[in-house]
Design an enzyme around this catalytic site. Structure first.
Site, PDB file in Angstrom:
ATOM      1  CD  GLU A   1      -2.710   0.983   2.627  1.00 37.92           C
ATOM      2  OE1 GLU A   1      -3.206   2.034   3.102  1.00 37.92           O
ATOM      3  OE2 GLU A   1      -2.856  -0.139   3.139  1.00 37.92           O
TER       4      GLU A   1
ATOM      5  CD1 TRP B   1     -11.308   7.241   4.028  1.00 45.25           C
ATOM      6  CD2 TRP B   1     -11.785   6.481   6.063  1.00 45.25           C
ATOM      7  NE1 TRP B   1     -10.115   7.077   4.689  1.00 45.25           N
ATOM      8  CE2 TRP B   1     -10.377   6.594   5.951  1.00 45.25           C
ATOM      9  CE3 TRP B   1     -12.314   6.007   7.265  1.00 45.25           C
ATOM     10  CZ2 TRP B   1      -9.506   6.276   6.982  1.00 45.25           C
ATOM     11  CZ3 TRP B   1     -11.433   5.678   8.303  1.00 45.25           C
ATOM     12  CH2 TRP B   1     -10.055   5.816   8.160  1.00 45.25           C
TER      13      TRP B   1
ATOM     14  CB  THR C   1      -9.961   4.891  13.817  1.00 46.19           C
ATOM     15  OG1 THR C   1      -9.350   3.610  13.726  1.00 46.19           O
ATOM     16  CG2 THR C   1     -10.231   5.426  12.424  1.00 46.19           C
TER      17      THR C   1
ATOM     18  CD  GLU D   1      -3.970   7.971   5.241  1.00 51.31           C
ATOM     19  OE1 GLU D   1      -4.752   7.048   5.520  1.00 51.31           O
ATOM     20  OE2 GLU D   1      -2.904   8.182   5.857  1.00 51.31           O
TER      21      GLU D   1
END
Length: 433
Positions: free
Chosen positions: A124, A212, A223, A128
């Site tokens: 990955e 998201w 998170t 972000e």
């Protein structure tokens, strides 16, 4: 760097140590580390996707929401309510290469705008953008899905990440990975520095663009803290992407894994044209206006002439129909006038023969046109109504009541009607006995 920026950067780095949010969002249908999987469709080319319209059919899938397209803003990824995370995921893979994405991040506490590369073995590479941080972009990477919480880095963006579009670029080879903002180099990862290449992203990647809610109340505490806080869904949040340039450094039709090692050396490349190339080069069906514009001028003239001829024929047909209707109307009017004249002449002759039209009354007689006399054919039937029964509204009878009128002089009287129903046993009569 200002003290405020430093504190935001420090808090972001601290949160990144707690959890790997994006890594937790990814999954794979078949992991070649553990199974033999179907080949991945190769991109095998270079192309810039301009999101002023829907991408070519077959190149991207839309998941977890809707993506709107416009010439002014490009692709709009909007979270309108809890549970939405609209994302474009490529149907193709590139094996080493370059991407350039022109993006404007979404505002909003806990809202995460992202550019993600991911492979079947969960290698990955990330960009972000946290909605609560207007000044910095985050870069990150993972190898084989292993949670290494020391890989994130934060970079200031001139002008801010939410007020305008910026070019976020990654260049990837088997030796190193480089990140750029608006063509300015900001970070390098050498393969040997990623756990001696074990954690270095090195397998075919697909591209995902999405938004998201890391601050959703149902997310883990770590998170939510990493995302900047709890998300309030009272208003929509939108990320915009103008374009995405994708370059595959390999060429071929498919990429497959030769073993379960997850190394770049294990990747097999099948020759041929990829389905992505076919989809990109497929000529879209033209609209009627476009087809018309493509016609030669001579053909257009012929179409105009033909249309004019058809119009003339229609006009002629209508004119003929109109003339026929006028003639038919004139004929009907002439016949009506002729009948009226005949009736007038007949009436004049009747008057000359001494007839009085005002004395005419209908009595069953028909006027004889020639003799002027009425001829009558009369059949007369006379009925005598019998006296009312005693005690009726007519008063007392003058004589004994004869229900059949047998004593009345003259023609036979009409007998009273008989109601058999009234004489039936239901009503107590005796007519049935």
């Amino acid at each position: 760097m200002s003290s405020r920026s430093f504190l935001m950067l420090a808090s972001g780095l601290f949160a990144s140590i707690l959890i790997s949010p994006v890594s937790g969002q990814l999954y794979t249908d078949c992991n070649p580390l553990n199974a033999t999987c179907a080949p991945d469709p190769a991109f095998g080319t270079t192309h810039t996707f301009n999101f002023n319209a829907t991408p070519p059919t077959g190149t991207f899938n839309t998941t977890a929401g809707t993506v709107d397209y416009s010439s002014a803003n490009g692709a709009a990824f909007t979270i309108n309510k809890k549970g939405e995370s609209p994302t474009l995921i490529s149907n193709f893979y590139f094996f080493f290469g370059r991407t350039e994405v022109h993006l404007k991040a979404a505002p909003g506490t806990g809202i995460i705008s992202s550019i993600v590369w991911s492979s079947d073995v969960l290698d990955e590479v990330d960009w972000e953008f946290m909605g609560g941080n207007t000044t910095h972009a985050s870069t990150n990477y993972f190898g084989k899905g292993q949670p290494d919480f020391h890989n994130a880095d934060y970079h200031p963006v001139e002008g801010g990440v939410q007020d305008d579009y910026h070019n976020y670029t990654c260049v990837w080879t088997k030796e190193q990975l480089d990140w750029y903002i608006d063509s300015e180099h900001i970070r390098t990862l050498l393969a040997k520095d990623a756990n001696n290449t074990l954690s270095y992203p090195q397998t075919p990647m697909k591209l995902s663009l999405g938004i998201w809610a890391g601050g959703d109340p149902d997310q883990p505490k770590g998170t939510i803290e990493w995302a900047g806080g709890v998300t309030d869904y009272a208003q929509p949040y939108t990320m915009y992407v103008k374009s995405a340039h994708v370059e595959d450094y390999s060429t071929g039709k498919e990429y497959s894994y030769g073993d379960h090692s997850g190394t770049w050396e294990s990747i097999k490349i099948a020759t041929g044209n990829s389905t992505a190339v076919e989809n990109i080069n497929k000529v879209p069906e033209k609209s009627l206006s476009e087809k018309w514009n493509d016609l030669p001028s001579g053909t257009k003239s012929g179409v105009y002439a033909g249309a004019g001829g058809v119009g003339a024929l229609l006009f002629l047909g209508l004119a003929v129909y109109y003339v026929k209707q006028r003639r038919r109307g004139k004929q009907e009017a002439a016949l009506a006038a002729q009948r009226m004249e005949q009736e007038r002449v007949e009436m004049e002759r009747f008057k000359k023969e001494g007839g009085n039209p005002d004395a005419l009354a209908f009595d069953g007689a028909e006027y004889g046109g020639k003799g002027g006399m009425a001829t009558t054919t009369t059949t007369t039937t006379t009925y005598a109504v019998p006296d009312s029964p005693p005690g009726s509204s007519a008063g007392p009878p003058q004589k004994a009541w004869d229900p059949v009128g047998s004593s009345a002089p003259g023609p036979a009287s009409m007998p009273l009607l008989r109601d058999d129903a009234m004489m039936s046993p239901r009503f107590g009569g005796h007519g049935g006995r």
